[in-house]
Design a protein around this motif. Structure first.
Motif, PDB file in Angstrom:
ATOM      1  N   PHE A   2      58.493  39.692  80.993  1.00 21.31           N
ATOM      2  CA  PHE A   2      57.598  40.800  80.667  1.00 21.31           C
ATOM      3  C   PHE A   2      57.045  41.457  81.925  1.00 21.31           C
ATOM      4  O   PHE A   2      56.006  42.109  81.882  1.00 21.31           O
ATOM      5  CB  PHE A   2      56.444  40.310  79.793  1.00 21.31           C
ATOM      6  N   VAL A  63      57.105  39.147  68.712  1.00 18.08           N
ATOM      7  CA  VAL A  63      55.752  38.840  69.190  1.00 18.08           C
ATOM      8  C   VAL A  63      54.815  38.796  67.998  1.00 18.08           C
ATOM      9  O   VAL A  63      54.795  39.708  67.167  1.00 18.08           O
ATOM     10  CB  VAL A  63      55.265  39.892  70.213  1.00 18.08           C
ATOM     11  N   THR A  82      51.411  32.397  74.248  1.00 20.43           N
ATOM     12  CA  THR A  82      50.989  33.329  75.291  1.00 20.43           C
ATOM     13  C   THR A  82      49.781  32.739  76.030  1.00 20.43           C
ATOM     14  O   THR A  82      49.208  31.731  75.615  1.00 20.43           O
ATOM     15  CB  THR A  82      50.593  34.687  74.700  1.00 20.43           C
ATOM     16  N   HIS A 170      56.349  34.260  81.072  1.00 15.88           N
ATOM     17  CA  HIS A 170      55.223  35.158  80.749  1.00 15.88           C
ATOM     18  C   HIS A 170      54.024  34.747  81.590  1.00 15.88           C
ATOM     19  O   HIS A 170      53.811  33.557  81.849  1.00 15.88           O
ATOM     20  CB  HIS A 170      54.904  35.046  79.243  1.00 15.88           C
ATOM     21  N   LEU A 176      53.092  41.873  78.598  1.00 21.53           N
ATOM     22  CA  LEU A 176      52.705  41.262  77.322  1.00 21.53           C
ATOM     23  C   LEU A 176      51.204  41.010  77.308  1.00 21.53           C
ATOM     24  O   LEU A 176      50.542  41.227  76.284  1.00 21.53           O
ATOM     25  CB  LEU A 176      53.479  39.954  77.111  1.00 21.53           C
TER      26      LEU A 176
END
Length: 593
Positions: A2, A63, A82, A170, A176
């Protein structure tokens, strides 16, 4: 993954069966999560959306969004948390620490090399090649990156801590993370190990040196719910402030103690300010007769008026980030009770005024007495109300998929009217459907025919005007609406918003009463409206449960008071007339009712 911008292909709401399936997949992927934590991460009723995106490399990624923050992403049927999720559950994955300057490199797309990994005295976590891991910054347990180990712990040590250690997927600060609320990592103290070497080291320290917290304070954060964690962090900060205040010697001067108090971080100071205004408002501003009280009214009217001169309440600068999380912690301490009386609108329904924290709270000097504050309550309420912004939205239905799939939208994609208009215009132009002889008309092809025409019209209509084409399209999409209250995040709901309903009912002895419903949907406190109307018209006003509407109330006032009500809603509260139903029932001028 990302480090560069990605393209959103679809945004849909997750329904009940899909939520249960997702919850079971999360439970299988992260078995350390408790049932309560799973329910918080994948809620049954709160807004939960799924995004279909393509990375800059063309990878298809799913997502999952909760509270408008990305909480999970899925690549090739593998779930990853995340950083937003890891800040709530910091011990979900084995963690490896690095130095703060490395974060910018990771956010730019670099992988984590082993020379950048800090080896603690207790040793590295034991992982295998391919294990999903978290990356933290030295001195803070809050993860800032998610990656996959490219070798086992034994292989890392055998390689002399050289080479690539983790393929980073990530990070905090990547695209993101930017898709969420862009909050910063919390400050979490590293866990204290219980090894014998650590005990000997602690025993060997001088009495004046710093030491670890007492054993009973060592609680595994994975065993705590979201509310418990917020309260635990709060208690930790309170104890930190107490220890800082206790550091000066007993004979220290008042100035030195003040310096110790000022040494708190800005976040700790904002937390303390919120607590002061919270207890001040409950002790001096709110009465039992005010309940249920909208949480937005409580913050904007009562707590703000208790804020000391020169200071300003800003929930984003506190450790809570959201006022709802602050109230959750207060509710967990049994100080008050909060309920969602209508979807997306929370109210305080009960307060324990006998709670020790309220009884022992001392009102700061310089504030007027409680009675004076109570006299200004109605004025404060009127000043702080702001009509919500209401935006009609449209969802792509099954029948309309052929018309919207060219633009990358699928069933359930939610769009604004301007987005729908642009999509239709682009579709017509790209398929060369504008009539050559009269550009005000559009030729109806097979897709437009199936999507916009009834069966009886399909053999008769070959052209449509632009405005009719757009109106037919909007009529066949599923209605949604977005409500945005001042200082709060937008809430998207299905269907059209219900208007404020005003009706006249007949009671005994041919007496009439005015009944008002659905005030909560527009952020209006029914009790506040009842009190204001009662003062304006000098008539009795009461609050009662609304028939057929669960957890919703209605206002009832004697007589036909629609004239006064219309003036208050339209002129004082600035609500658009299209959201008020029943104004035509006002008594005609010149006639007695």
């Amino acid at each position: 993954m990302f480090a560069r911008a990605f393209r959103v292909r679809a945004n849909t709401n997750i329904k009940g069966s899909d939520r249960r399936k997702l919850r079971s997949e999360v439970a299988a992927a992260f078995p350390t999560l408790s049932t309560e934590q799973l329910a918080e991460l994948v809620p049954s009723k709160e807004e939960l959306n799924v995004l279909k995106i393509h990375s800059h490399k063309g990878e298809a990624i799913t997502v999952y969004m909760n509270h408008r923050n990305p909480i999970l992403f899925e690549v090739e049927k593998v779930l990853y948390p995340t950083v937003y999720t890891l800040w709530v559950y910091p011990d979900l994955l084995p963690a490896f620490a690095t130095w703060p300057p490395v974060l910018q490199k990771l956010a730019g797309g670099a992988d984590l090399m082993l020379p950048g990994v800090v080896v603690p005295p207790s040793g590295l976590p034991q992982v295998r090649r391919g294990t999903l891991c978290a990356v933290t910054l030295l001195g803070n347990r809050a993860p800032v990156a998610v990656g996959v180990a490219t070798m086992s712990t034994e292989e890392m040590l055998a390689a002399g801590m050289k080479g690539k250690g983790f393929a980073v997927l990530h990070t905090h600060l990547d695209h993101l993370w930017e898709y969420g609320d862009k909050s910063s990592p919390p400050t979490l103290a590293p866990l204290v190990t219980d090894s014998a070497g650590d005990e000997e080291e602690l025993q060997g320290k001088e009495p004046g040196s710093s030491c670890s917290p007492e054993p009973q304070q060592h609680v595994d954060i994975r065993d705590l719910s979201l509310k418990d964690r917020d309260c635990a962090e709060l208690l930790g900060k309170e104890e930190l402030r107490e220890s800082r205040a206790a550091e000066p010697a007993e004979d220290a001067s008042t100035e030195e103690q003040q310096e110790a108090e000022d040494s708190r971080t800005p976040q700790e100071q904002m937390d303390a300010l919120f607590h002061q205004c919270f207890f001040h408002a409950l002790k001096c501003k709110v009465k039992k007769s005010d309940l249920p009280l909208l949480t937005s009214t409580f913050l904007g009217s009562h707590m703000v008026s208790c804020c000391p001169a020169g200071k300003q309440l800003d929930i984003k600068k506190s450790s809570y980030k959201k006022f709802s999380k602050f109230l959750q912690c207060m509710q967990h301490q049994r100080i008050l009770q909060v309920k969602e009386l209508s979807k997306g609108v929370e109210s305080i329904v009960d307060v324990d005024w006998k709670h020790p924290d309220i009884k022992t709270f001392a009102v700061p000097e310089g504030f007027s007495s409680a009675s004076a504050a109570q006299e200004s309550r109605s004025e404060d309420r009127e000043q702080v109300y702001h009509a919500p912004e209401i935006l009609p939205l449209y969802g792509v239905s099954t029948k309309m998929i052929p018309l919207f799939q060219e633009s990358g939208h699928r069933k359930g994609s939610i769009l604004s009217s301007s987005e729908v208009r642009n999509i239709i215009i682009n579709y017509v132009k790209s398929n060369e459907l504008v009539d050559e002889t009269n550009k005000n008309f559009v030729k109806v092809n097979a897709v437009l025919c199936d999507c916009l025409l009834d069966k009886s019209e399909q053999d008769e209509i070959s052209h449509l005007k632009w405005d009719e084409l757009l109106s037919r399209c909007l009529e066949r999409l599923q209605p949604f609406h977005q409500v945005t209250f001042a200082g709060q995040e937008p809430v998207v709901r299905k269907g059209n918003i219900e208007p404020i309903d005003i009706s006249i009912a007949q009671r005994s002895s041919n007496k009439k009463v005015t009944i008002i419903k659905n005030l909560e949907l527009y952020g209006l406190d029914p009790q506040c409206v009842a009190n204001t109307l009662q003062q304006k018209v000098q008539a009795s006003a009461t609050i009662s449960p609304a028939p057929g509407a669960k957890d919703r109330v209605q206002v009832q006032i004697q007589g036909n008071q629609i004239h006064h009500l219309a003036k208050m809603l339209l002129e004082e509260y600035q609500l658009p007339q299209k959201y008020i139903q029943g104004l035509e029932k006002a008594p005609k001028l010149g006639r007695r009712k």
